[in-house]
Structure formats: structure tokens, C-alpha cells
Design an enzyme around this catalytic site. Structure first.
Site, short mmCIF file in Angstrom:
data_model
loop_
_atom_site.label_atom_id
_atom_site.label_comp_id
_atom_site.label_asym_id
_atom_site.label_seq_id
_atom_site.Cartn_x
_atom_site.Cartn_y
_atom_site.Cartn_z
N SER A 157 42.85 40.87 39.42
CA SER A 157 43.83 40.46 38.42
C SER A 157 44.02 41.53 37.37
O SER A 157 45.15 41.82 36.94
CB SER A 157 43.41 39.14 37.77
N TYR A 158 42.95 42.16 36.94
CA TYR A 158 43.03 43.23 35.93
C TYR A 158 43.80 44.42 36.49
O TYR A 158 44.66 45.00 35.80
CB TYR A 158 41.61 43.63 35.53
N THR A 159 43.52 44.79 37.73
CA THR A 159 44.22 45.90 38.35
C THR A 159 45.71 45.62 38.48
O THR A 159 46.55 46.48 38.19
CB THR A 159 43.62 46.19 39.74
N LYS A 162 47.27 45.87 34.99
CA LYS A 162 47.35 47.23 34.45
C LYS A 162 48.33 48.10 35.24
O LYS A 162 48.95 49.00 34.68
CB LYS A 162 45.97 47.86 34.40
#
Length: 253
Positions: A157-159, A162
Site C-alpha cells: 500500500s505504501y509503495t 508513493k
């Protein structure tokens, strides 16, 4: 005249309470900007970031807003855009992370990370960017990541968020550059903050990361200061859509 001088400018910094956001707020204040700090848990008075800004001789206002709440983000953007004193600089820095292997990454964690790290950033940029277009001036700085370029491990999710931030930076720059609004991003490398405490506590991962950084050390939040002031200043007047890595050389290796 000093092209890095921000005297008289007003900056909004999200995620300003600690870590990279606090360092960004301090850097902008040191360069002359007044600061509005935004964070879900920011103290109404007496916060460390407030002390930093006041010590630099600038004014500080604390706004406590949880960027995980869509309605609260919309209200914040609209309220800031209506103010008599316009916002000159928006630093979209707030973020969160959830770690789990992809096959066990929960829907609520995915939704939270995308809301805080990407959707809220767009909503604020849209609100303040519209006001900047009307004035013919403004600076918007996103906090991207090394994972705007790479896949990472156990942070899908973070990737995704970003990567989205990097794309959004370019998309907004394409639309708003003709109107005098600079939209850029900073991609911090491995900076010693709460977000990556789990990595620093893992001796195998920590050693592997350090071995790849040409500078030979993890970064400190203060290492982001110079890039922040540069992108917020008139020195970067012809910089549009850039994602500036501040990573100790990680991507170069």
C-alpha cells in the site's frame, strides 16, 4: 537579492509534529517563512515544532486534523484557501505505513495508507493549488519516497501510494506550471524516523540497507532541510515536476 529568502511567505506543512515534517517546518522558518503546522496529534500550543519555528523568529499556528478522515481534509483545504492571508507554500508531507506480506495485507490498512499518503495530498493540493493559480504564484512540495521508484518489501500500500505521489507531482506540474505554480517532490532515502523503526530494529535488513548507501549512514531528518528550502524558493522557479532524491546515493547504486 537572496533567491532562497522566504521572508513574508506562509507555509503549510502537514505531518509537522515530528520527523521529516518537523525538520521541513524548521528549515522553512529559518529561511524566513511563517508556518502553519498540521498533524493528527499536534498540540495546540507548546509543541516541539512550534518551539523550533518561534526560535527562528517566525510565527506558528497549529491545526489538528486527521488526514485519514476525508471530510476533515476537504474542510481543511477549503478553510485554508479562503483565508485572507494566502498560503504561498504547501508541503504535503504527512504519511503513514502498514507492513505485512502482500497476501496478508488487509483492506483497512490499504485504504488507510492510500487515503493519508495520496488522496488527502491531492485534496489539499487541489484546494490550495486553485487559489495559487488565481494569484499566479505558489509552491507545492510532496514527500515522495525511494518507493516511488522501487517496490519495497511487505509495504504494497505504501509503495502504491508513493508511486502515485510521484505521478501526481508530474501531472499537477504539467497543468499548473503555466500559471506560476511550481509542483515538485522530495524523495527521502532511508531517514531514521518512527516510520522505519522496524527496519532499524531488524539487524539483517538494517545491515543490508546500510551496505548499499554510498554515504555510509542513514539519513537524519535535517538532511531534508536544504531541498525543502530550495523547492520552496525562487531559486527553483524553473523546476517543475521534479522528484528530487535525498538518499545518500542509494538510487545511484
Amino acid at each position: 537579492m537572496n533567491p532562497f529568502d522566504l521572508t513574508g511567505r506562509l507555509a503549510v506543512v502537514t505531518g509537522a509534529r515530528r520527523g521529516i515534517g518537523r525538520a521541513m517546518a524548521h528549515a522553512l522558518a529559518t529561511a524566513g517563512a511563517d508556518v502553519i503546522g498540521v498533524s493528527a496529534n499536534l498540540e495546540a500550543a507548546g509543541s516541539e515544532v512550534e518551539k523550533d519555528v518561534i526560535a527562528a523568529g517566525r510565527s506558528f499556528e497549529a491545526i489538528r486534523v486527521d488526514l485519514a478522515v476525508p471530510a476533515a481534509v476537504r474542510d481543511l483545504g477549503e478553510e485554508l484557501a479562503r483565508r485572507e492571508r494566502p498560503v504561498d507554500i504547501l508541503v504535503n508531507n504527512a504519511g503513514t505505513i502498514r507492513r505485512a506480506p502482500a497476501e496478508r495485507h488487509r483492506d483497512p490498512d490499504w485504504d488507510l495508507v492510500l487515503q493519508v499518503n495520496l488522496t488527502a495530498q491531492f485534496v489539499l493540493a487541489r484546494a490550495l493549488g486553485g487559489a495559487m493559480i488565481a494569484r499566479g504564484y505558489g509552491k507545492i512540495i510532496f514527500t515522495a519516497s525511494l518507493l516511488s521508484f522501487q517496490g519495497g518489501i511487505t509495504v504494497p500500500s505504501y509503495t502504491a501510494a508513493k508511486h502515485g505521489v510521484a505521478g501526481l507531482t508530474k501531472a499537477l506540474a504539467n497543468e499548473w506550471a503555466p500559471w506560476g505554480v511550481n509542483v515538485n517532490a522530495i524523495a527521502p532515502g532511508y531517514i531514521a524516523t518512527d516510520n522505519n523503526q522496524a527496519l532499524r530494529d531488524d539487524p539483517v535488513r538494517a545491515a543490508a540497507i546500510l551496505d548499499r548507501i554510498p554515504a555510509g549512514r542513514w539519513g537524519a531528518a535535517a538532511d531534508i532541510a536544504g531541498a525543502t528550502v530550495f523547492l520552496a524558493s525562487d531559486a527553483a522557479a524553473y523546476v517543475h515536476g521534479a522528484v528530487l532524491a535525498v538518499d545518500g546515493g542509494w538510487l545511484g547504486r
